[in-house]
Design an enzyme around this catalytic site. Structure first.
Site, PDB file in Angstrom:
ATOM      1  CE1 TYR A 120      46.071  31.637  45.559  1.00 23.10           C
ATOM      2  CE2 TYR A 120      45.615  30.846  43.350  1.00 23.10           C
ATOM      3  CZ  TYR A 120      46.198  31.774  44.185  1.00 23.10           C
ATOM      4  OH  TYR A 120      46.868  32.849  43.656  1.00 23.10           O
ATOM      5  CD1 TRP A 122      41.839  34.455  40.646  1.00 29.69           C
ATOM      6  CD2 TRP A 122      41.048  36.515  40.762  1.00 29.69           C
ATOM      7  NE1 TRP A 122      42.912  35.292  40.566  1.00 29.69           N
ATOM      8  CE2 TRP A 122      42.451  36.579  40.631  1.00 29.69           C
ATOM      9  CE3 TRP A 122      40.333  37.706  40.853  1.00 29.69           C
ATOM     10  CZ2 TRP A 122      43.157  37.776  40.587  1.00 29.69           C
ATOM     11  CZ3 TRP A 122      41.034  38.893  40.798  1.00 29.69           C
ATOM     12  CH2 TRP A 122      42.431  38.928  40.673  1.00 29.69           C
TER      13      TRP A 122
END
Length: 782
Positions: A120, A122
């Site tokens: 999880y 960016w």
């Protein structure tokens, strides 16, 4: 670009990240500088982090295996994450053989449910080389995994609003709000709970070809849009837009919103015709705010006691909101607290009472000032996307409940109307992202990471997550591979050609997963016979086919796009009135709720029976607020907001990020009165503590904070290397934040607020060691 000193010339390479487009300067294969894209009207200063981060000592150079796991085999180990733990460098063949065997063992003995595909975060802005998508495709191909649902950013939004405005309405609130230009044209008053923070607008998932949100915000103010910032931080909205600042006590937004609704009903200003035609539950809402339900009118006087805002000011604000076209915005930060669903629901209810939902520039929104893509238009036909396949395992947890899952296998929990059980996770697999940034109560998370039998991490740098892993595989950065990118609602699809060679033995995740899949007998299924270069062409051409089928303008073939470097994205939708179709024809365009209307009272949510999320907007008193019983012990309220020096924790070692630090620690801002009461001054190193943990930080005083509030941004790399009694010597606020969900409905993150005390650190502060790589022994010395 020659330097005149006989050295190799500097070459200039355009590149792109979540913080936008910029140029990288390279000499002799090394990134030596950056400069903004000339076409970007408001470039982000975080680009300055890139040169140091790209070649930093914390880059993972070779595959590494934790010595205790290598010698003793898989099993729980409380020493994971210890700052003095040791790793053994191994070659790629050895690492992949070990990992494939361990994946196969766990899959055979425990099934896919025992694998948590936690990736999880960016990671890369690329559309192909996105770590999370790569990992999930691989795990789906080998038999499935336990997955997470929703996001740390706005889980309460994602789970609540499909019940209240339908799935499509919830999607549009997040992805297709009116643009800033529509606000400039139509809005008289923008009231934003959580402010309109410019530094948040630097970032968008996938980045943006040009940062337009900040200039458009200022343009709207210049055209006469009046703005009210309801926030404990004055600088949550830029000074030059002349916003009215209401310095609210954090965590009391719901009380203020209910008081505004109370005034509308008490003064006869509520749009009863809109409520009757477009909503259900208005009577229940009115009875509650007027005090008929519990004998407590939710009046401005009542809210003033909780929020610290004057009752007369709240009453005046409600009347001004009813006098013109008003947009109510609830920022994502506001819902990252206990009972975070309630300010969202109350904000929507306030907009419904004003009767302006569905009108251009009016109604309700959530996300202006939270991210750069919000209010930037939409791309209806989507973007090129790497397919992840189907997960055959039906095992899911809310994303912010990873610690509970690891510590409590088999325990029951409620989530969005379902009664579920935490799976028994034997292997955690993380590729991209850093839970030791996103998650709360990091001491508890560290203990939880000691419970699985194996932890695997792909990483570019030795983050805290990598230091909790048994097998660490070095990944390339976005500058070390070919890709392309665009953000949702972006103007252009942009090529991302490789800029420099991979660091050490780093590999693309796609190549790593391809080799693992081959070892596990599913290589053809994972790759579909394509290299990563061939996937880029395939994804692009498949996207062109979708555009052609939709009757939209078709962009040029891949070769022309790659040579050009970027192309306009066809079919962008610039302006629309959110819920405009529904307002025009509520019977012909009903919402996807049980009633087809906006549900100010939801029988579905009420039927779940959750005490922490009733069936209508409700004031629920949180522990972490000023004036609560807990505040008698911990008298300052910490706001752990997004940093201005970096994106989350990325490139924390970079020049711009480190320039903001004090004595190598994250800065904690304090009101001068709060600092003076503790004998503190600018530059002092302090211990910030509560009963969950403690961290060191450097003091910076500011009158831009409400008294009683301190602000310590997230993202400082977690460094537990100090003396006993110090959870982090570097200033990570998530050693202080509570690991509890917003409610049983969404279990969203509550990492925004925490009660603390601040005191001077006596003696010499321990050094920050987090930017030193761990001890790594060559395989030959084992």
């Amino acid at each position: 670009m020659a330097d005149g000193e006989g050295r190799a010339p500097v070459t200039v390479h355009p590149t792109h990240a979540h913080w936008g487009s910029y140029q990288v300067l390279v000499r002799d294969g090394t990134v030596v500088g950056v400069r903004p894209d000339p076409a970007d009207p408001a470039p982000s200063p975080v680009i300055r982090n890139t040169p140091v981060a790209q070649h930093h000592a914390t880059r993972v150079a070779r595959p590494a295996v934790r010595r205790r796991w290598l010698e003793s085999g898989p099993g729980p180990d409380d020493r994971r994450g210890h700052p003095d733990d040791e790793y053994v460098a191994v070659d790629w063949e050895t690492a992949l053989d070990l990992l494939a065997a361990e994946l196969d063992r766990v899959r055979r003995e425990h099934g896919g449910t025992a694998v948590y595909g936690g990736s999880y975060g960016w990671a890369s802005a690329g559309r192909l080389h996105h770590s999370q998508g790569q990992l999930h495709r691989f795990l789906n191909t080998i038999g499935g995994y336990t997955r997470s649902r929703a996001t740390y950013s706005h889980a309460a939004v994602e789970v609540l609003f499909p019940h209240v405005v339908g799935p499509r309405g919830g999607y549009e609130l997040l992805r297709r709000p009116p643009t800033w230009r529509a606000i400039a044209e139509h809005t008289d008053l923008l009231v934003s709970f959580g402010g309109l923070r410019v530094s948040n607008m630097w970032t968008a998932s996938g980045g943006r070809a040009a940062h337009t949100a900040e200039p458009d915000l200022r343009a709207a103010a210049g055209r006469g849009v009046r703005m009210v910032s309801v926030s404990p931080l004055r600088d949550d909205t830029p000074a030059d837009v002349a916003a009215e600042w209401l310095p609210i006590s954090p965590g009391t937004d719901t009380a203020v919103l209910l008081a505004l609704i109370h005034t509308l009903f008490a003064d006869g200003l509520a749009d009863t015709g809109f409520l009757a035609r477009y909503t259900v539950g208005a009577d229940e809402l009115r009875d509650y705010v007027m005090g008929d339900v519990d004998g407590v009118p939710k009046s401005p006087e009542w809210a003033a006691e909780l929020s610290g805002l004057p009752a007369d000011g709240l009453r005046d604000l409600a009347r001004r909101m009813a006098a013109g076209r008003t947009l109510v915005n609830v920022g994502w930060s506001v819902q990252r607290a206990r009972y975070g669903e309630q300010p969202l629901w109350a904000g929507l209810a306030l907009a419904a009472c004003l009767g302006q939902i569905g009108l251009p520039g009016g109604g309700f929104a959530t996300g202006y000032g939270s991210m750069g893509s919000y209010g930037g238009g939409a791309t209806p036909e989507g973007l090129p996307t790497f397919p992840q396949g189907r997960n055959p395992v039906d095992s899911v947890i809310p994303v912010a409940r990873v610690t509970d899952m690891l510590l409590n296998p088999g325990a029951p929990f409620d989530f969005d109307g379902r009664r579920l059980r935490y799976p028994d996770i034997r292997l955690v697999y993380w590729s991209g992202g850093n839970p030791f940034h996103h998650h709360q109560d990091l001491n508890r998370l560290s203990r939880a990471f000691g419970r699985p039998e194996t932890v695997v991490v792909h990483e570019t740098h030795w983050t805290a997550t990598a230091r909790h892993a048994d097998i660490v595989l070095p990944s390339t950065t976005a500058l070390e591979r070919d890709d392309f990118t665009a953000g949702q609602g972006d103007l252009r699809l942009r090529a991302m050609p490789r800029v420099v060679a991979p660091h050490g033995e780093a590999r693309d995740e796609y190549d790593v997963f391809s080799e693992l899949a081959a070892r596990m007998g599913v290589g053809a299924e994972f790759t579909e016979g394509r290299t990563s270069a061939e996937w880029l062409v395939h994804l692009y051409e498949e996207w062109r086919g979708r555009l052609r089928a939709a009757g939209t303008e078709v962009p040029p073939p891949f070769e022309e796009f790659w040579a050009a470097g970027s192309i306009p994205i066809p079919g962008r939708v610039e302006d629309s009135a959110l819920f405009g179709d529904f307002r025009a024809d509520p019977d012909g365009c009903p919402l996807g709720t049980p009633s087809g209307r906006i549900e100010l009272y939801s029988a579905t949510i009420a039927g779940f029976g959750y005490p922490d999320c009733p069936g209508r907007p409700t004031w629920l008193d949180p522990e972490e607020r000023l004036g609560s019983p807990r505040s008698r012990t911990w008298p300052l309220l910490l706001v752990a907001n997004q940093p201005t020096g970096r994106l989350h924790s990325q490139q924390d070692m970079g020049e711009h990020s480190r320039s903001e630090k004090i004595a190598d620690r994250a800065p904690i801002r304090m009101h001068p009165a709060d600092a003076a009461a503790r004998g503190l001054a600018d530059g002092d190193v302090v211990r910030v503590a509560n009963d969950r943990g403690s961290c060191l930080a450097g003091v910076r005083t500011s009158t831009d904070l409400r008294p009683g509030v301190v602000q310590l941004a997230t993202g400082a790399w977690f460094d537990p290397s100090g003396a006993p009694g110090l959870s982090c010597v570097h200033g990570n606020p998530n050693v202080l934040t509570p690991d509890a969900g917003t409610s049983a409905l969404s279990h969203g993150s509550t990492g925004q607020l925490a009660l603390v005390e601040v005191e001077r650190f006596e003696g010499t502060p321990p050094p920050v060691r987090v930017f030193d790589p761990p001890r790594i022994t060559p395989a030959a010395e084992r």
